[in-house]
Design a protein around this motif. Structure first.
Motif, mmCIF file in Angstrom:
data_model
loop_
_atom_site.group_PDB
_atom_site.id
_atom_site.type_symbol
_atom_site.label_atom_id
_atom_site.label_comp_id
_atom_site.label_asym_id
_atom_site.label_seq_id
_atom_site.Cartn_x
_atom_site.Cartn_y
_atom_site.Cartn_z
ATOM 1 N N ASP A 107 0.415 -1.096 0.087
ATOM 2 C CA ASP A 107 0.204 0.076 0.040
ATOM 3 C C ASP A 107 0.948 1.336 -0.261
ATOM 4 N N ALA A 108 0.192 1.826 -0.701
ATOM 5 C CA ALA A 108 1.249 3.247 -1.148
ATOM 6 C C ALA A 108 0.369 5.005 0.211
ATOM 7 N N ILE A 109 0.821 5.568 0.447
ATOM 8 C CA ILE A 109 0.127 6.437 0.622
ATOM 9 C C ILE A 109 0.598 8.159 -0.010
ATOM 10 N N GLN A 110 -0.510 8.040 -0.594
ATOM 11 C CA GLN A 110 -0.399 9.629 -1.343
ATOM 12 C C GLN A 110 -1.364 10.957 -0.104
ATOM 13 N N ARG A 111 -0.492 11.875 -0.611
ATOM 14 C CA ARG A 111 -0.692 13.428 0.033
ATOM 15 C C ARG A 111 -2.305 13.661 -0.659
ATOM 16 N N ILE A 112 -2.169 14.285 -0.342
ATOM 17 C CA ILE A 112 -3.347 15.108 -0.995
ATOM 18 C C ILE A 112 -3.233 16.835 0.010
ATOM 19 N N VAL A 113 -3.049 18.026 -1.135
ATOM 20 C CA VAL A 113 -2.455 18.966 -0.465
ATOM 21 C C VAL A 113 -3.458 20.004 -0.781
ATOM 22 N N MET A 114 -4.198 21.064 0.066
ATOM 23 C CA MET A 114 -5.170 22.075 -0.907
ATOM 24 C C MET A 114 -5.041 22.842 0.423
ATOM 25 N N ILE A 115 -6.002 24.103 0.273
ATOM 26 C CA ILE A 115 -6.273 25.129 0.660
ATOM 27 C C ILE A 115 -8.056 25.061 0.781
ATOM 28 N N ARG A 116 -8.073 25.423 1.853
ATOM 29 C CA ARG A 116 -9.672 25.086 2.164
ATOM 30 C C ARG A 116 -9.677 26.585 2.298
ATOM 31 N N PHE A 117 -11.263 26.828 2.401
ATOM 32 C CA PHE A 117 -12.357 28.168 2.096
ATOM 33 C C PHE A 117 -12.858 28.139 3.638
ATOM 34 N N ARG A 118 -12.504 28.903 4.389
ATOM 35 C CA ARG A 118 -13.727 28.826 5.524
ATOM 36 C C ARG A 118 -14.291 29.487 5.694
ATOM 37 N N LEU A 119 -15.484 30.025 4.899
ATOM 38 C CA LEU A 119 -16.152 31.043 4.599
ATOM 39 C C LEU A 119 -17.767 30.476 5.111
ATOM 40 N N THR A 120 -18.567 29.581 4.704
ATOM 41 C CA THR A 120 -19.363 28.889 5.696
ATOM 42 C C THR A 120 -18.879 28.957 6.882
ATOM 43 N N GLU A 121 -18.235 29.240 8.235
ATOM 44 C CA GLU A 121 -17.447 29.242 8.785
ATOM 45 C C GLU A 121 -18.165 30.733 9.902
ATOM 46 N N LEU A 122 -16.980 31.653 8.375
ATOM 47 C CA LEU A 122 -17.277 33.255 8.477
ATOM 48 C C LEU A 122 -18.358 33.247 8.322
ATOM 49 N N ILE A 123 -19.145 33.065 7.546
ATOM 50 C CA ILE A 123 -21.190 33.562 7.723
ATOM 51 C C ILE A 123 -21.383 32.880 9.010
ATOM 52 N N ALA A 124 -21.457 31.689 9.511
ATOM 53 C CA ALA A 124 -21.708 30.804 10.405
ATOM 54 C C ALA A 124 -21.471 32.176 11.700
ATOM 55 N N ASP A 125 -20.188 32.486 11.728
ATOM 56 C CA ASP A 125 -20.496 33.121 13.122
ATOM 57 C C ASP A 125 -20.739 34.202 12.897
ATOM 58 N N LYS A 126 -20.153 34.823 11.990
ATOM 59 C CA LYS A 126 -21.124 35.994 11.893
ATOM 60 C C LYS A 126 -22.794 36.199 12.021
ATOM 61 N N ALA A 127 -23.265 35.621 11.414
ATOM 62 C CA ALA A 127 -24.742 35.333 12.331
ATOM 63 C C ALA A 127 -24.925 35.301 13.191
ATOM 64 N N PHE A 128 -24.097 33.966 14.077
ATOM 65 C CA PHE A 128 -24.317 34.098 15.697
ATOM 66 C C PHE A 128 -24.008 35.487 16.475
ATOM 67 N N LYS A 129 -23.204 36.049 15.661
ATOM 68 C CA LYS A 129 -22.524 37.589 16.507
ATOM 69 C C LYS A 129 -23.979 38.132 16.527
ATOM 70 N N ARG B 194 -26.874 37.652 15.312
ATOM 71 C CA ARG B 194 -28.167 37.011 16.159
ATOM 72 C C ARG B 194 -29.004 37.315 14.467
ATOM 73 N N ARG B 195 -28.287 36.699 13.616
ATOM 74 C CA ARG B 195 -30.181 36.947 12.247
ATOM 75 C C ARG B 195 -29.036 35.915 10.955
ATOM 76 N N VAL B 196 -29.930 35.710 10.099
ATOM 77 C CA VAL B 196 -29.206 34.873 9.347
ATOM 78 C C VAL B 196 -28.375 35.660 8.116
ATOM 79 N N VAL B 197 -27.170 35.155 7.550
ATOM 80 C CA VAL B 197 -26.333 36.022 6.565
ATOM 81 C C VAL B 197 -26.293 35.324 4.972
ATOM 82 N N SER B 198 -26.451 35.735 4.337
ATOM 83 C CA SER B 198 -26.928 34.587 3.166
ATOM 84 C C SER B 198 -25.711 34.807 2.410
#
Length: 87
Positions: A3-25, A27-31
């Motif tokens: 078995d060989a191990i392959q590394r997958i490297v990528m940049i992941r955007f945290r857009l969904t998390e930032l929208i959720a944080d803004k909505a929480f702070k 206290r409203r829905v941010v689309s």
């Protein structure tokens, strides 16, 4: 068979998390539509960032989102390295 191990490297955007944080702070829905209108970024681009790991996004978009969320690029993007086994 070995078995060989392959590394997958990528940049992941945290857009969904930032929208959720803004909505929480605030206290409203941010689309995605609201973010698109406020930043001038096309909604399809935001959707791609939220749903496609490794999406190719330019620095102009990152700049606009950092300004909108009041954050640094490191809050918007994260470097992800995963290992997968190949037979």
């Amino acid at each position: 068979m070995s078995d060989a191990i392959q590394r997958i490297v990528m940049i992941r955007f945290r857009l969904t998390e930032l929208i959720a944080d803004k909505a929480f702070k605030e206290r409203r829905v941010v689309s995605l539509t609201e973010v698109a209108e406020a930043t001038g970024i096309h909604r399809a681009t935001l959707s791609k960032m939220a749903n496609q790991p490794g999406a190719n996004i330019g620095t102009e978009v990152i700049d606009k989102l950092c300004r909108y969320f009041g954050c640094q690029p490191g809050h918007l993007l994260t470097y992800v390295e995963e290992e997968t086994e190949q037979s």
